[in-house]
Enzyme design. Sequence first.
Site, PDB file in Angstrom:
ATOM      1  N   CYS A  20       0.842  -1.201   0.000  1.00 37.71           N
ATOM      2  CA  CYS A  20       0.000   0.000   0.000  1.00 37.71           C
ATOM      3  C   CYS A  20       0.881   1.257   0.000  1.00 37.71           C
ATOM      4  O   CYS A  20       1.565   1.524  -0.966  1.00 37.71           O
ATOM      5  CB  CYS A  20      -0.966  -0.032   1.190  1.00 37.71           C
ATOM      6  SG  CYS A  20      -2.077   1.374   1.272  1.00 37.71           S
ATOM      7  N   ASP A  65      -9.398  -3.305  -6.787  1.00 38.58           N
ATOM      8  CA  ASP A  65      -8.880  -2.270  -5.896  1.00 38.58           C
ATOM      9  C   ASP A  65      -9.551  -0.942  -6.232  1.00 38.58           C
ATOM     10  O   ASP A  65      -9.282  -0.347  -7.273  1.00 38.58           O
ATOM     11  CB  ASP A  65      -7.364  -2.157  -6.068  1.00 38.58           C
ATOM     12  CG  ASP A  65      -6.707  -1.290  -5.011  1.00 38.58           C
ATOM     13  OD1 ASP A  65      -7.367  -0.359  -4.499  1.00 38.58           O
ATOM     14  OD2 ASP A  65      -5.534  -1.544  -4.690  1.00 38.58           O
ATOM     15  N   HIS A  90      -7.930  -4.226  -2.700  1.00 39.72           N
ATOM     16  CA  HIS A  90      -6.748  -3.645  -2.078  1.00 39.72           C
ATOM     17  C   HIS A  90      -6.381  -4.472  -0.848  1.00 39.72           C
ATOM     18  O   HIS A  90      -7.227  -5.066  -0.200  1.00 39.72           O
ATOM     19  CB  HIS A  90      -7.058  -2.203  -1.661  1.00 39.72           C
ATOM     20  CG  HIS A  90      -5.841  -1.407  -1.314  1.00 39.72           C
ATOM     21  ND1 HIS A  90      -5.041  -0.834  -2.267  1.00 39.72           N
ATOM     22  CD2 HIS A  90      -5.288  -1.096  -0.125  1.00 39.72           C
ATOM     23  CE1 HIS A  90      -4.040  -0.179  -1.676  1.00 39.72           C
ATOM     24  NE2 HIS A  90      -4.169  -0.338  -0.377  1.00 39.72           N
TER      25      HIS A  90
END
Length: 298
Positions: free
Chosen positions: A175, A231, A266
């Site tokens: 991330c 995502d 994600h």
Amino acid sequence: MLTEDLHSDARALLPGRTTEAGATRRTALQTALGLGYAAAAAPIMAQTAIATPSDGLTAGEVSFTVNGFKVPAYRAAPAGKTGLPVVLVIQEIFGVHEYIADTCRRFAKAGYLAIAPQLYARQGDPSQYTDIAKLMAEVVSKVPDAQVMADLDGAVQWAAANGGDAARMGITGFCWGGRITWLYAAHGPVKAGVAWYGRLVGQASELTPKHPVEIAPILKAPVLGLYGEKDTGIPLDTVDKMKAALASGSPQAKASEFVVYPDAPHAFHADYRASYRKEAAEDGWKRALAWFKTHGVV
């Protein structure tokens, strides 16, 4: 003030906002580096969270000094061995907590010296935040890229002086750390990088003057990008933009690759969260180890 990029990351990461009461019930939370899960990351999915034992490893907190500041870090390595390949493990927005420490231990079990510096240390303690918006506004949004690059240089120097092989360095991040992986591959002395769902585009600011799509052509190390089709914070058209930028760049840029996992959201590698997707996470891990081997880190 939060940027739109930071808002998007927060929405992509968390299905809901953690309350103070919910954090209080997390009795396993610790404030020491590498112990417990970050409060803002709750609720924790204990049934899928991986716990890698430290037997046979030297693992725990270390520190190194950069520009007069003592940077804390978690490191794990095979006990009693030197000349080890090194991997820098770069945190999510939640800082260095149990998931990142466990990832270091997984790399150590694979023969690496893994080190995860707490890259927010000057700005605050992310483990103390229970509210994601406050964490983003008060800590994450105040971290300059230049500071991060310097701290990673310091981690490289520490690793080389403490059992690591300076000629065999890699970097991986998740991330927030995925974005940093791309940036450091254009900056630092690493042979390869693996970026897990790091943002590729964004608005320039004083603290974040360039984003991965802008530095792609000058990569000094090839990067494997591991991304999720679902995502919501990283649209696939930005992956396409990054591929185009890489194709017109250095040999290392042209050697970079992407894998996009169908139906993966994600944070699909984050085994302690509801976003975890076991098949994609395990495949990504195998690809990461193979990528480092192919490009001379091991």
